[in-house]
Design an enzyme around this catalytic site. Structure first.
Site, PDB file in Angstrom:
ATOM      1  N   ARG A 132      14.294 -10.777  11.300  1.00  0.00           N
ATOM      2  CA  ARG A 132      12.976 -10.162  11.048  1.00  0.00           C
ATOM      3  C   ARG A 132      13.207  -8.809  10.407  1.00  0.00           C
ATOM      4  O   ARG A 132      13.976  -7.995  10.909  1.00  0.00           O
ATOM      5  CB  ARG A 132      12.120  -9.992  12.302  1.00  0.00           C
ATOM      6  CG  ARG A 132      10.732  -9.409  11.884  1.00  0.00           C
ATOM      7  CD  ARG A 132       9.705  -9.369  12.995  1.00  0.00           C
ATOM      8  NE  ARG A 132       9.627 -10.628  13.694  1.00  0.00           N
ATOM      9  CZ  ARG A 132       9.054 -10.764  14.888  1.00  0.00           C
ATOM     10  NH1 ARG A 132       8.501  -9.716  15.476  1.00  0.00           N
ATOM     11  NH2 ARG A 132       9.035 -11.934  15.479  1.00  0.00           N
TER      12      ARG A 132
ATOM     13  N   SER B  61     -27.544   2.985 -20.564  1.00  0.00           N
ATOM     14  CA  SER B  61     -27.309   4.370 -20.229  1.00  0.00           C
ATOM     15  C   SER B  61     -28.616   5.111 -20.441  1.00  0.00           C
ATOM     16  O   SER B  61     -29.160   5.106 -21.546  1.00  0.00           O
ATOM     17  CB  SER B  61     -26.207   4.933 -21.131  1.00  0.00           C
ATOM     18  OG  SER B  61     -26.192   6.330 -21.069  1.00  0.00           O
TER      19      SER B  61
END
Lengths: 403, 403, 403, 403
Positions: free
Chosen positions: D327, D288
């Site tokens: 389906r 950082s």
């Protein structure tokens, strides 16, 4: 000394769970009792009895001590309400159970109760026992439903009906092929649950941080004997924070729920007033006093309702897999309810579906009328051959299993 | 005739729910009883009593008939186990309840019991009553937790500690700012639940298919009076298959669970042995006989465990919103358990978090030591101002509410 | 200096998102683009531009500096692929964006870019901007669907059809009453989302640990101006670890999904070949070359498919609310995808449902035939009155909103 | 004619997927490309090529026809954006793909493309191919992570550290035992996924309603050859509406995610500033710029973030198992995204965890300091033996696999 006969099956002992307001619908069948508070308590006591027996066999103390402990490990003698209330002080019900158990066996013997164990050992092993005992009747109902589907597939392998895609008429199938599809899904789910029951339900014993501390070098031997006593698998390591066992069981139940929803939904749709191809024939159920023309497919509806709980409950178990360090600060406790609820819901769904399929009345004439409605022809392709193949494969596998 | 006084609050009447093995941990506080089977049954009976009262006020029959019905609508007089068992025949517990209620009031009066209603009217309205009654104590605990957070924020608005990102030291904050963040989350969740309780818990009455058939033109008037009797909102339409009410309540509870998990997790992390910035000071809890140096943050751990159930349970309720036609073939039944479980789990989480925060012992010295460990300086930015602002906003809002 | 005009609406700027293989079905409508990577990047840049403008207005530096920054904040100038790859080194895409932005504005100006902010400020505020911008078109489609339902309710308030419970014929209703129920659900969901958009989409700005460190005493003023610039709400506290905003938005979307599934499912069921009461009339869609007799309700099916994602995605967001300390070690990152996916899925579901309802062809004759099939009579109770009441309430509310 | 060599592995062909803004974090590693739109399209085309080859082998037409079709089945030649847009008209992308494919091969050959197949055959088989191809690299990363854990377990089987329960110091363990627990979880998950890949990824081919209509009696033979061509399992029945395959794969991925979260969480907790027992040593990552004292465990954080998606995504797949008739009207389409997302998220989590563990720097001195902080002694029980046993079991199993 052979595995202790004091660890009997729960059905002999567990007092019936109180029947809840919605249980007739949502907790049907034998699994409800197998996951009751009393069944959990008995499984916890079974752990303590088996631990004592294992430690006696390993020479830590005399067999008579273990037998005295086993004799006191009977859930009926404990007040679950009181234990539940006291559990709040330590964050789980093990401490209050142990206090009572030690009182019951007296001071001298009490000193060796729970020797080398930690609360999580008790509850995790109990979870496995409860699950194993619940999966048994649950599988009977799934297999019963699969068998009912197989009978329908056999009887109707050549019964033509319209195939429907997106709920619109498509091309012809046979009802037997449809039922064979239900059967394959249910058999697949049952196989998975059976495998998990037989191979993955393992004893948990590791002590305070999973090192088997305080047992000199006898720890691993005791784990081995404990597994033997409880007829559970022996894990390569304590699994107090390695939760794939719980996740696999949960997932297996979730898959079973899905395999149940499919036929339930098809039954509901075929039973529609306008379709009228099947109806549930269970005597005395599903009638409506207000509407005599109506016969509700209660069993299929209830199966679907119960099974719909599964995805959320599985997600709970999967989301609780992140156990911190050597005991989780929340995720562990978060498993108890969804595990019981999942066993119960899927068990109930299986019982309902079996009921639906075993009593299903098929209206072949209506199937034919619907089929001819749009002139969809009568070419059912290889439907008969496919259904037959699935039935033969099932018979072969079943025969192989029996020999 | 004013709204019937026979519809009393459940606390006066409900018999205590049986204490379950895990309830001390997972069903803490008053919500458990408010969602018990007995509370559900009483709410169902409250619907029947209020329906009779409404129909009497609308002139369908005499007030004495309604009073006779109301007098019989007491849950203690019913056998929940039996009802639950019989529920299997019709797919829900309403029919067996009605059979008993009609027997209790005699044949003549029995004929008008449940007039124009359907099973779903009873259970949906009961769900709203149960939820409303449960949200009350639940909110008390969330608000209690928020108040405890506010006191911590006030007392420690200037107490420096290290801020941590990705669990690594970052830059200084004050403990009061952290606690103010907890407070805002809890207040936000409480506001939402309060709004839902006050505006969205509505009566359901529509008859067999939601048309108010069989009531001539009095249907809408009866809905209006029924809402008045039960102090529930009056919906613009029957909502038997329009489930946003259930979904919003579920979501509101899910958000509350998340607002609870955040402070619980922070407490657990700050209480770590190496961090040592807080500890739960509840007398007689969290100690470990085996390890004296240890003090477990039982309340925060339990709060987190209870709250972890919420995402899966909310998913169940959302997934059950697809109700077919005029009554769903599964999704409706699938709401009952997750709704109760969610109320109970979040209620329990709130009770635990309140306990944790009300007894939190803050070690300012340790906070300072940790802060100085990496030389992160002492610039707390606008932390004090921000915490103060949040506290002031809360006070202003609270004052506005009281006038 | 008034709120900067450089923050334009995304539609002017965003380059079209690449069309995915399944996007025609699963990412229909304008929301897809509003949640694209480019839209996210633009929102991140909008934050940086608005931050500079706010700080200039607060006197930290000159207006010309802010304008130079704003001029460089255009997503088209950035390579998203590269940024995405570099994001792996710091765990989020902000650092690589800033590197490029600073290069673009030159060294002198680059020094004040992102002043006092942290990565999470950028992404959280971007999440709010993206959400707000996506909710706009999403609401248009939900409201379009609600309006289509209202037109059906008005046109068919007196059209009799059979009411169905558990998918069995029950008693008569009118199609208008059914459509009015759809309308109420959609309006309710739209109201909630509109409220959330207007009141809860707030700027996030707190710096490394939420204290507004490094800004002297100007921090709160800058938050205020930033909210003004971006037309977002000003929060009482930075909300970097207080995630009720994300949870409420997610839940609101989940509720909307459920409100969409209900009519989609009814359309699918009514369109069944055997039922035949409606069909989708969109030109050029839903036909099947292989089966001419067939007309698939593609829009309703797709709406349902898209909406079915919501429960799981909401569960993801709720499960990610436990943010540790001042920045979460995982739960924060875990929000990004489900938030975008949820906006897109619900947006797509809304677009499909609107399409379905706007083109719905109603077969009143078939409705009547079905109704008469079992001799269920023709008493529609108060159906007409109820539908009218719901339509009137809608008109009143709409009128009130317009004045 | 042996299985066609035209079905190559996707790595040779697939064009790199566009890199998304968050992909560096949330879609790390090789799985992203394996589930890209291009990979899906290629898998669809592989189905068509293999179908033609199978039908040629079965004598339906000449080998040259099949080769011409195979030659055109290359995803690079297709415009995914256009296909995606056209997919809206038929509800899935197969029709626009076929139109292009038929154009590419010319009218004469075009007539036999897709012979006897339906859209779902293409997409379901493609889902299996995509999954199988994605599970390969995914397993490499899980196994890589497990191997890294094994190395840590071996190196540190005797390194003492404090065991922590509820995040409080408990009793000593060794770091090796902790790492061995990670290893067992990862190996278990990998075994399950490997089994599923090898035995359950099956071809789907059934035609319009699963009967193999229009193929005379050659249907079953073609299924057999198709499975051979694509190196997928041959199912006993078409599984277009029997979705245990999808559910099992999803569940297996969910279990893997949980097995990944556990070590990721432990790393994050051990890397805390106050604990400091490990840190990620990957060069150039996690630093950082603002806070030099800080080293973020980016890889573990990212692994956890990615894995956190799994429970919700698994719930989506399980909730979509209720496929109606031949389906599904929604549930089928609802599988596509969560399946891809789950593969990608778990793949990414695995890649991150592997990175974390392969670069983990262990601070034994700090472990000892922490251990001694509360005088918890140094009895590590059977920790060393247990870790050794787990390593030995792994070696034995691995050796058995290699012979």
């Amino acid at each position: 000394m052979k595995p202790s006969s004091s660890i009997s099956e729960p059905s002999e002992r567990a007092v019936a769970a109180g029947g809840g307001l919605f249980d007739g619908v949502l907790a049907r069948g034998p699994v409800r009792e197998a996951v009751s508070d009393r069944a959990w308590l008995q499984a916890m006591l079974d752990f303590e009895a088996a631990l004592a027996a294992s430690q006696a066999r390993a020479g830590l103390f005399g067999t008579d001590v273990a037998e005295a402990i086993a004799a006191a490990c009977r859930a009926q003698a404990f007040d679950i309400d009181e234990i539940g209330r006291e559990a709040a002080d330590t964050g789980n019900p093990v401490v209050p159970v142990l206090r009572r158990l030690r009182e019951a066996v007296g001071e001298a013997t009490g000193g060796v109760v729970h020797h080398g164990a930690t609360s999580q050992d008790v509850i995790d092993t109990a979870a496995m026992l409860v699950s194993k005992r619940a999966v048994g009747p649950l599988l009977q109902d799934i297999c019963g439903a699969a068998q009912a589907a197989a009978l329908l597939a056999r009887a109707h392998r050549g019964t033509p009906m319209i195939g429907r895609t997106l709920l619109q008429h498509a091309v012809p199938i046979t009802f037997g092929l449809k039922a064979a599809g239900w059967m394959v899904g249910l058999d697949t789910a049952a196989d998975r649950l059976g495998d998990l029951r037989d191979s993955r339900m393992a004893v948990q014993f590791g002590g305070a941080a999973g090192t088997l501390a305080g047992l000199d070098e006898k720890g691993p031997e005791i784990v081995h004997r404990l597994a033997e006593e409880l007829r559970l698998a022996e894990p390569v390591l304590p699994w107090h924070t390695e939760r794939t066992r719980i996740a696999e069981l949960g997932s297996g139940l979730g898959e079973a729920a899905g395999a149940i929803v499919k036929p339930a939904l098809d039954v509901i749709l075929m039973a529609q007033t306008e379709v009228g191809e099947v109806r549930e024939g269970t005597p005395g159920r599903g009638g409506s006093s207000a509407m005599e023309h109506k016969r509700n497919p209660i069993a299929a509806v209830s199966a679907r309702a119960c099974a719909m709980r599964a995805p959320g409950l599985v997600a709970e178990l999967l989301a609780a897999m992140g156990h911190e360090h050597e005991r989780a600060a929340g995720p562990w406790h978060a498993e108890w309810r969804p595990l019981s609820d999942l066993l119960m819901s899927v068990g109930s769904a299986a019982a309902w579906l079996r009921d639906s399929l075993e009593h299903l009345e098929v209206d072949e004439k209506r199937m034919l009328e619907n089929l001819e409605r749009l002139g969809s022809g009568n070419d059912v392709g290889s439907a008969v051959e496919l259904a037959t193949r699935a039935l033969d494969a099932r018979a072969t596998r079943s025969a192989a299993r029996d020999t």
